[in-house]
Every structure is written in structure tokens, then in C-alpha cells.
Motif scaffolding. Structure first.
Motif, short mmCIF file in Angstrom:
data_model
loop_
_atom_site.label_atom_id
_atom_site.label_comp_id
_atom_site.label_asym_id
_atom_site.label_seq_id
_atom_site.Cartn_x
_atom_site.Cartn_y
_atom_site.Cartn_z
N TRP A 112 -1.54 13.89 -15.35
CA TRP A 112 -1.07 13.29 -14.11
C TRP A 112 -0.09 12.17 -14.41
N VAL A 113 0.85 11.97 -13.49
CA VAL A 113 1.87 10.93 -13.64
C VAL A 113 1.99 10.14 -12.34
N ASP A 114 2.42 8.91 -12.49
CA ASP A 114 2.59 8.00 -11.36
C ASP A 114 4.06 7.96 -10.95
N LEU A 115 4.35 8.49 -9.76
CA LEU A 115 5.71 8.48 -9.22
C LEU A 115 5.79 7.62 -7.95
N SER A 116 4.86 6.69 -7.83
CA SER A 116 4.81 5.86 -6.62
C SER A 116 5.99 4.89 -6.54
N PHE A 117 6.76 4.76 -7.62
CA PHE A 117 7.94 3.89 -7.59
C PHE A 117 9.12 4.55 -6.88
#
Length: 260
Positions: A112-117
């Protein structure tokens, strides 16, 4: 024989012994209830008592049985946490309905990766995807599932209107790159892998062309303590001829290995 008063009930995470290993299991699914947000234009959820325990006893006559309860429900295939069959976004493949999804796409290694930016209502670019992958130390592997976090999950109950409209979607170049790497499922915390301002649906279109499912409304992604090295499991119901199904997805990882 006495009546049991207490029984173990639901927790969203537990450590279970799986094939001789202590595995942390985390529920990645949202609840399914009458008041949950649904994709604009889709059928809302409705549940009702079809037969109460008391009504069932009226049919039985003299018995010491407590009766049985049966509830009814009406809902869309694409409600709460769910997987989209290929037929959902490719009308030329009516053979690839939800009952045709192979087991090899249901139980996979995952990351999983964080693309909330990424700004809501914009396409996630390939550069932004690579930035998230590099930050997490993730290598996309063939046969795997990739989960991407947009940050919109926090509005699920707090602000349903915002939940339905303020999230980024996986852009065309990024979508096709991921498919080139051989993923078998793409998951998002948002209600769609495509954001509502792009009516070309680039991720749906790419997955329809490459015949790969994707999964929407995944919960609890950020509670997975490792970005890669866990397993993703989902089990759609075998609705014959349908274009999707609610699922109960799980993340599993070796608790002892993570603690080391």
C-alpha cells in the motif's frame, strides 16, 4: 444444558494462528447499513424485517423453540467495500462477470502507498505514483494487489457529501504503468478509482482494456504497519451475471516478523 451468556464478538483486528504462524488479521471492509454513503445515482441500501422471531412462532404451534428471524435487504452490487468485475467497465466481455473472478485475484501478496498529498478531484500522475512508491519503499510485483490511500476515508461518516466528491483518481498513465507491472487488483479508500471531475474514467477504461478487476471503499489501510510484505484477501459472492459484489477484505501479516 445451560444457556451461554457471553460469546466473543467482532473486533476489527486479531492475531490468529494461520498454518502454524501468528498472523495479524485486519478487517479492511466498511460496514453495510441503511445509512452509508453510496455512489451518486446508485441504489441506496434498505433492510427490513421479513419475518420476526415472534411471527415465525405463529407458524409452529406448540414448541419450546425460540423461533427464527429473517431480514430482507435491497442494495446495489457496488455498495460499501466492493470489487468491480471486468464486465462493469467493459461491455464487450459479458463472460467476465463477478462469478468469473479467479481465486488467484482474491488472495495475493500486497503493498500500500499513501497518495493523500495529491489534490482532490485531480488525476494521480505517474510521477506522483513513483514518489509514493519510493517513499514507501514499494516495488510493484506481478500477481500482486496494490492499495492506494487518498485520505478521503476520514469523511466516510464525518462528511458523506465530501466523501463522495473530494478525492483524487488514478490517472491514465499511472494506471497503465501499474497494469504493465502485472498487478491483478487495484484498491482505493475512495468510492471510485476515478475522481468525479474526470468523466473519461481513465482507470476504469484501462482496467477494462487489460481485463483486471479493481476494488473500492477499502478501509483501515493506514493501520497496516508495513507497506509491503503482507497479504490481501477478498471474497466476492458468486452473483451470476452481476457486475460487482460487496466483499469482506482482510490484510494479513506475520506479527512476529513485524515486531522484530
Amino acid at each position: 444444558m445451560g444457556v451461554t451468556e457471553h460469546v466473543k464478538t467482532y473486533e476489527d483486528t486479531e492475531v490468529l494462528n494461520v498454518f502454524g504462524r501468528n498472523m495479524r488479521v485486519l478487517d479492511l471492509g466498511h460496514e453495510l447499513a441503511d445509512d452509508i454513503p453510496v455512489y451518486p445515482g446508485h441504489m441506496k441500501v434498505a433492510t427490513w424485517w421479513h419475518l420476526t422471531h415472534e411471527e415465525s412462532l405463529m407458524r409452529m404451534g406448540d414448541t419450546d423453540f425460540w423461533g427464527y428471524g429473517v431480514r430482507g435487504m435491497s442494495l446495489c452490487e457496488h455498495v460499501s467495500t466492493h470489487v468491480d468485475a471486468i464486465f462493469h467497465f467493459n461491455p464487450h466481455r459479458p463472460d467476465l462477470t463477478i462469478d468469473s473472478v479467479p481465486l488467484s485475484s482474491m488472495i495475493t501478496p500486497a503493498a500500500w502507498v499513501d497518495l493523500s498529498f495529491v489534490e482532490p478531484r485531480t488525476d494521480i500522475s505517474l510521477d506522483q505514483l513513483h514518489q509514493a512508491l519510493d517513499s514507501a519503499g514499494v516495488n510493484v510485483e506481478p500477481g500482486s494487489t496494490l492499495l492506494f490511500y487518498t485520505g478521503v476515508e476520514r469523511y466516510w461518516k464525518q462528511d458523506p457529501k465530501r466523501f463522495l466528491s473530494h478525492y483524487p483518481g488514478m490517472g491514465e498513465e499511472a494506471s497503465r504503468w501499474l497494469l504493465d507491472q502485472g498487478i491483478v487488483n487495484l484498491c482505493t479508500d475512495a468510492i471510485s478509482t476515478d475522481h468525479p471531475a474526470n468523466t473519461r474514467y481513465p482507470n476504469h477504461r484501462a482496467h477494462g482494456e487489460r481485463l483486471v478487476v479493481h476494488t473500492e471503499l477499502v478501509a483501515n489501510m493506514t493501520r497496516i504497519p508495513i507497506h509491503q510484505g503482507f497479504w490481501f484477501m477478498m471474497a466476492p459472492l458468486r452473483f451470476v451475471g452481476m457486475t460487482g459484489s460487496p466483499i469482506r477484505p482482510l490484510a494479513l501479516w506475520d506479527e512476529e516478523a513485524v515486531d522484530e
